[in-house]
Design a protein around this motif. Structure first.
Motif, PDB file in Angstrom:
ATOM      1  N   ALA A   1       0.692  -1.297  -0.415  1.00 39.55           N
ATOM      2  CA  ALA A   1      -0.169  -0.047   0.257  1.00 39.55           C
ATOM      3  C   ALA A   1       0.906   1.648   0.038  1.00 39.55           C
ATOM      4  O   ALA A   1       0.561   2.034  -0.623  1.00 39.55           O
ATOM      5  CB  ALA A   1      -0.608   0.234   1.206  1.00 39.55           C
ATOM      6  N   GLY A   2       1.703   1.519   0.693  1.00 39.52           N
ATOM      7  CA  GLY A   2       3.045   2.098   1.152  1.00 39.52           C
ATOM      8  C   GLY A   2       3.538   2.752  -0.615  1.00 39.52           C
ATOM      9  O   GLY A   2       3.644   3.712  -0.954  1.00 39.52           O
ATOM     10  N   TYR A   3       4.138   1.599  -1.405  1.00 37.65           N
ATOM     11  CA  TYR A   3       4.808   1.692  -2.480  1.00 37.65           C
ATOM     12  C   TYR A   3       4.243   2.125  -3.290  1.00 37.65           C
ATOM     13  O   TYR A   3       4.162   2.971  -4.362  1.00 37.65           O
ATOM     14  CB  TYR A   3       5.104   0.041  -3.089  1.00 37.65           C
ATOM     15  N   ALA A   4       2.361   1.569  -3.875  1.00 38.00           N
ATOM     16  CA  ALA A   4       1.640   1.858  -4.070  1.00 38.00           C
ATOM     17  C   ALA A   4       1.593   3.754  -3.950  1.00 38.00           C
ATOM     18  O   ALA A   4       1.009   3.866  -5.209  1.00 38.00           O
ATOM     19  CB  ALA A   4      -0.575   1.138  -4.491  1.00 38.00           C
TER      20      ALA A   4
ATOM     21  N   LEU B   1      -0.193  -4.085  -9.786  1.00 37.61           N
ATOM     22  CA  LEU B   1      -0.352  -5.506 -10.511  1.00 37.61           C
ATOM     23  C   LEU B   1       1.887  -6.412 -10.487  1.00 37.61           C
ATOM     24  O   LEU B   1       0.910  -7.351  -9.935  1.00 37.61           O
ATOM     25  CB  LEU B   1       0.093  -4.892 -11.647  1.00 37.61           C
ATOM     26  N   LEU B   2       2.203  -5.905 -10.024  1.00 35.55           N
ATOM     27  CA  LEU B   2       4.022  -6.263  -9.790  1.00 35.55           C
ATOM     28  C   LEU B   2       3.778  -7.057  -8.930  1.00 35.55           C
ATOM     29  O   LEU B   2       4.657  -8.169  -8.435  1.00 35.55           O
ATOM     30  CB  LEU B   2       5.022  -5.265 -10.743  1.00 35.55           C
ATOM     31  N   ARG B   3       3.450  -6.122  -7.351  1.00 32.58           N
ATOM     32  CA  ARG B   3       3.437  -6.505  -6.264  1.00 32.58           C
ATOM     33  C   ARG B   3       2.558  -7.601  -6.057  1.00 32.58           C
ATOM     34  O   ARG B   3       3.008  -8.383  -5.092  1.00 32.58           O
ATOM     35  CB  ARG B   3       3.895  -5.712  -5.400  1.00 32.58           C
ATOM     36  N   GLY B   4       1.479  -7.514  -6.897  1.00 32.96           N
ATOM     37  CA  GLY B   4       0.504  -8.755  -6.256  1.00 32.96           C
ATOM     38  C   GLY B   4       1.215  -9.916  -6.525  1.00 32.96           C
ATOM     39  O   GLY B   4       1.245 -10.866  -6.586  1.00 32.96           O
ATOM     40  N   LEU B   5       2.210 -10.553  -8.506  1.00 36.05           N
ATOM     41  CA  LEU B   5       2.382 -10.961  -8.994  1.00 36.05           C
ATOM     42  C   LEU B   5       3.669 -11.865  -8.286  1.00 36.05           C
ATOM     43  O   LEU B   5       3.993 -13.313  -7.963  1.00 36.05           O
ATOM     44  CB  LEU B   5       3.261 -10.832  -9.630  1.00 36.05           C
ATOM     45  N   LEU B   6       4.423 -10.764  -7.541  1.00 40.38           N
ATOM     46  CA  LEU B   6       5.706 -11.433  -6.714  1.00 40.38           C
ATOM     47  C   LEU B   6       5.116 -11.516  -5.430  1.00 40.38           C
ATOM     48  O   LEU B   6       6.311 -11.977  -4.761  1.00 40.38           O
ATOM     49  CB  LEU B   6       6.591  -9.940  -6.584  1.00 40.38           C
TER      50      LEU B   6
END
Length: 318
Positions: free
Chosen positions: A155-158, A178-183
Motif C-alpha cells: 500500500a505504501g509503494y502504491a 500488479l507487479l507486487r501482487g504477482l511477486l
C-alpha cells in the motif's frame, strides 16, 4: 507440496472460499480501476490501493487458514497476526532501518536481517499464549504475519507510485500493484512462513525455544530477502560484466543502456526465479515434515499421533 484441504460435507468436493474471495476481489479491483480512469474520480483511488494491496496477501492467508492443524488457530488469531503483526512489522522495520541503515554499504543485508527479525518477533508476541504449537500452525501463522507485512508495505509503494512530477498517475499505481501482487507469494509471506514453522517446531507448551536451527533459518531467510531486494543491483553488475563495460568507471553504478535492457531484464527475472525456487523448496520440505509430525499410527488397535506432544507422558511409544 500442497496441504490436504477440507472437504465439503455435502458435495464431497474441496471447498475453496479463498478462490471465490480472489475472484470477487479481482473483479472489484478491475471495475474500480476502469471507473476511476473513465470518470477521473480521485475519491476512488484509496479503493484501488486497498483492494490491490490486500487482495493477494489476504487470499493466501485464507488458503493457509483452511490448512491449519490446531483448533486454537482461529479466524480471530489469523486476523490479528495479519493486521497487528503486519503493522508491528512495518513500524518496527521503519524505525530500525531509519536509525541503523542510512547511509550504509550493507543496506540490503541490513534490511533483510531487520525485517525478518521484526516479523519473527511480532509472530512470537502474538502467539505466545498458544498451548499447542505445531509446525503446520507455525507455517500458517508465520505466513499470516508475512503477508500482512507485505500488504501494508505494498500500500505504501502504491501510494508512492501514484505521485509523479506530472501529477497523479493511476497507471503507475496500477502497474505497481500488479507487479507486487504477482511477486507477493514469493516474498514476505514465504519467508516468514518458513521462520514460523521452525520456531513452532522446537517450542514447548509454555515457551518458544531459541535454537541453533532457528538462528540458521533466520539467517537463511534474511539472505534470501537481501538477495531479492538487491537483485536489481546484481543484475546491473552482471549485465555490465557480460557486455564488457567498465564497472563503476564513473564512481557509481550506471543504469543499463537501451542495448543492455533485454539482458538486464533476463538476469533480473532469472535471479528472482532462482531465489523463489529455493524458498519454495525449503517450504516444501517443511510441509513434508509437518505431515510426518501429525501422521497417525495404530498402537494396540487405536490411532494415535506420532507427535510426542499428543502423549500424556510427553514421549511417543516405541
Amino acid at each position: 507440496m500442497a496441504f490436504t484441504g477440507p472437504a465439503d460435507q455435502h458435495t464431497g468436493k474441496r471447498s475453496r472460499p479463498w478462490l471465490r474471495m480472489f475472484a470477487v476481489g479481482l473483479a472489484l479491483w478491475v471495475a474500480t480501476v476502469v471507473i476511476t480512469l473513465g470518470t477521473r474520480n480521485t475519491n476512488l483511488i484509496p479503493t484501488i490501493v486497498l483492494l490491490g494491496s490486500f487482495l493477494v496477501p489476504a487470499t493466501f492467508v485464507s488458503w493457509a487458514f483452511e490448512h491449519r492443524h490446531s483448533g486454537e488457530v482461529t479466524g480471530e488469531l489469523v486476523f490479528r497476526t495479519f493486521a497487528v503483526g503486519g503493522v508491528l512489522g512495518v513500524l518496527g522495520a521503519s524505525l530500525l532501518e531509519s536509525y541503523l541503515l542510512h547511509p550504509s554499504p550493507w543496506l540490503f543485508a541490513g534490511v533483510g536481517l531487520i525485517e525478518e527479525a521484526v516479523k519473527l518477533g511480532a509472530l512470537a508476541l502474538l502467539t505466545r499464549h498458544l498451548r499447542e504449537k505445531s509446525l503446520r500452525d507455525g507455517l500458517v501463522l508465520g505466513a499470516s504475519v508475512g503477508f500482512g507485512f507485505a500488504a501494508f508495505e505494498s500500500a505504501g509503494y502504491a501510494l508512492t507510485a501514484l505521485f509523479t512530477q506530472n501529477g497523479l498517475s493511476v497507471l503507475d499505481l496500477v502497474t505497481t500493484e500488479l507487479l507486487r501482487g504477482l511477486l507477493a507469494p514469493f516474498g514476505h509471506g514465504l519467508w516468514t512462513a518458513i521462520l514460523g514453522a521452525v520456531l513452532f517446531s522446537r517450542s514447548t507448551r509454555d515457551h518458544f525455544l531459541l535454537t541453533g536451527r532457528l538462528l540458521a533459518a533466520y539467517l537463511g531467510v534474511s539472505l534470501l530477502h537481501a538477495l531479492w531486494d538487491s537483485m536489481n543491483t546484481i543484475a546491473v553488475l552482471i549485465t555490465l560484466v557480460l557486455t564488457d563495460q567498465r564497472v563503476l568507471a564513473e564512481g557509481y553504478l550506471p543504469q543499463p543502456t537501451p542495448a543492455q535492457v533485454q539482458l538486464f531484464t533476463v538476469v533480473t527475472w532469472t535471479g528472482l526465479a532462482v531465489i523463489s525456487a529455493i524458498g519454495l523448496l525449503w517450504l516444501g520440505l517443511l510441509v513434508r515434515a509437518s505431515r510426518r509430525q501429525v501422521a497417525p499410527v495404530v498402537v494396540r488397535g487405536y490411532p494415535m499421533a506420532t507427535d510426542a506432544r499428543w502423549w500424556p507422558t510427553g514421549r511417543s511409544p516405541r
